[in-house]
Enzyme design. Structure first.
Site, PDB file in Angstrom:
ATOM      1  CB  SER A   6      -0.926   0.037   1.339  1.00 21.38           C
ATOM      2  OG  SER A   6      -1.862   1.065   1.069  1.00 21.38           O
ATOM      3  CG  ASN A   7      -0.235   4.732  -1.187  1.00 19.47           C
ATOM      4  OD1 ASN A   7      -0.972   5.441  -0.335  1.00 19.47           O
ATOM      5  ND2 ASN A   7      -0.747   4.104  -2.334  1.00 19.47           N
ATOM      6  CG  HIS A   8       3.683   6.154   3.924  1.00 19.18           C
ATOM      7  ND1 HIS A   8       3.677   5.515   4.848  1.00 19.18           N
ATOM      8  CD2 HIS A   8       5.002   6.210   3.145  1.00 19.18           C
ATOM      9  CE1 HIS A   8       4.765   4.980   5.116  1.00 19.18           C
ATOM     10  NE2 HIS A   8       5.504   5.378   3.954  1.00 19.18           N
TER      11      HIS A   8
END
Ligand code: CTP
Length: 407
Positions: A213-215
């Site tokens: 995923s990402n931030h």
């Protein structure tokens, strides 16, 4: 905080147990920058103290007790004139009945007759009292004559009495409705328009317990959805896993993967007047996610992930967009932000792109602020200062409104 800053809200409190929650509403409104004139009916003061509201609002509290005392002849007129909006929370069955018949036998009902400010009534009562035909008839009538009346929530009522609709909505939800009331008293080009906003990251499975995923926190998309809803739009928020609470008002669709987000956007885009892609969908996913947990084993080599590209959601909407639709994209860049943004605007055929540089302090993922540049189809750049994400959302929507007015 727009639209609350510098406005005056008259908060009416009537005699129901939910009045303890109104104290929190008074706090939320005050914190957002409004002057709160609390008006407590005589029976409300049996449940909560006037001093509680005085301390929370920092202003004198007005009570129904002694309404006819000398010296108070014009109190209801002054209060009615000063209010930019009125919210009565909780509004008991008795209060609704009195308001529906136009009585003015206490301070709060007198204010209602003397004002032309937009007014929100928030009923709270026992579920049978709410369902009673008398109450329902009063609510229908109040709505017909221009009051906004919220439906109560279902769920456990005071002292475990009843489970049906009757509970007062939470103060945060009422606060959001007051914002909409204040904003709609100005006229927005987004009122009644269908606005689709995406927010947050997506997750792509590596195996049943792991993902990439990402931030992205979803803050920017949530701020946009809330602000568009406040402006009277019919808002659908398509959100990946959010790190912030979902907003009150917009219709929420929760998704996990980029494909699910693409499906949800694809379903809604053909009816959308505005699409704002503030989400950070994963661009790649493991091409063969394991169906059972990948075991570490002893001395086993670490797995190598083979990846494939996910759908580009904005591109996938190209054939489904209405010709008049306004399409807004985001570009989070770490180098050549403006040039890359312009390229994305043209590749994805956008009307506006919101570019931010992830390497700049105060911009990008997670934080409460953002520093963005807006670029339109003509290539015109508008550099905004460092702002809260709520203010950035309003600036973006101001631009969208201008575009909407031109179509
Ligand atoms: N976007 C999208 N579908 C994806 C990825 C991104 O629709 N699979 C949208 C984003 O929501 C954003 C815009 O496209 O509005 C630009 O996203 P960004 O990640 O900056 O760019 P990419 O197109 O993914 O290009 P790159 O990763 O090469 O920078």
């Amino acid at each position: 905080m727009r639209p609350f800053d510098g406005r005056t809200i008259l908060l009416g409190v009537t005699g129901g147990i939910a009045s303890y929650k109104s104290a929190w509403l008074a706090r939320l409104l005050t914190k957002a920058g409004t002057k709160v004139d609390a008006v407590l009916t005589r029976s409300a003061t049996e449940f909560v103290g006037a001093i509680t509201f005085e301390a929370l609002t920092g202003r004198p509290v007005h009570t129904g007790t002694g309404f006819f005392d000398p010296g108070r002849a014009l109190e209801h007129i002054h209060l009615a004139k000063a209010a930019d909006a009125i919210v009565v929370a909780p509004a008991t069955a008795d209060f609704l009945a009195r308001a529906a018949t136009g009585q003015a036998d206490d301070l709060l009902t007198a204010v209602l007759l003397a004002t032309d400010a937009p007014t929100l009534l928030v009923p709270a009562m026992n579920d049978r009292m709410w369902a009673h035909p008398q109450t329902q008839r009063n609510v229908v009538h109040l709505r017909e004559i221009g009051y906004q009346v919220l439906n109560p929530d279902a769920g456990m009522l005071a002292a475990g009495e009843g489970e049906g609709p009757g509970r007062m909505p939470e103060p945060e939800a009422i606060f959001a409705h007051v914002g909409r009331l204040l904003e709609r008293s100005g006229s927005s080009a987004l009122a009644g328009r269908k606005v689709v906003v995406t927010a947050g990251p997506t997750r792509e499975a590596i195996d049943p317990v792991r993902f990439i995923s990402n931030h992205s926190s979803g803050k920017m998309g949530v701020a946009l959805a809330s602000a568009a809803w406040r402006r009277g739009a019919d808002v659908s928020l398509i959100a990946g896993p959010l790190s912030v609470p979902a907003p009150h008002g917009p219709d929420l669709r929760q998704v996990q993967t980029t494909e699910q987000m693409a499906d949800a956007v694809g379903e809604l885009v053909s009816a959308a007047d505005v699409l704002i892609m503030a989400a950070a969908p994963a661009d790649f996913r493991p091409s063969k996610p394991a169906t059972s947990k990948i075991k570490k084993g002893q001395n086993a080599p670490a797995p190598t992930l083979e990846m494939e590209q996910t759908t580009d959601i904005l591109r996938a909407t190209l054939a489904r967009r209405r010709t008049s639709a306004i399409i807004v994209g985001f570009a989070l860049e770490t180098e050549d932000a403006v040039a890359n943004g312009k390229q994305k605007l043209s590749d994805k055929s956008l009307d506006l792109i919101v570019v931010n540089d992830a390497t700049e302090a105060g911009a990008g993922f997670g934080g409460d602020t953002n520093r963005v540049t807006l670029i339109d189809r003509e290539g015109a750049e508008e550099v905004l200062p460092l702002l809260s994400k709520t203010d950035v959302a309003d600036a973006i929507l101001d631009r969208v409104e201008r575009l909407a007015n031109g179509r």
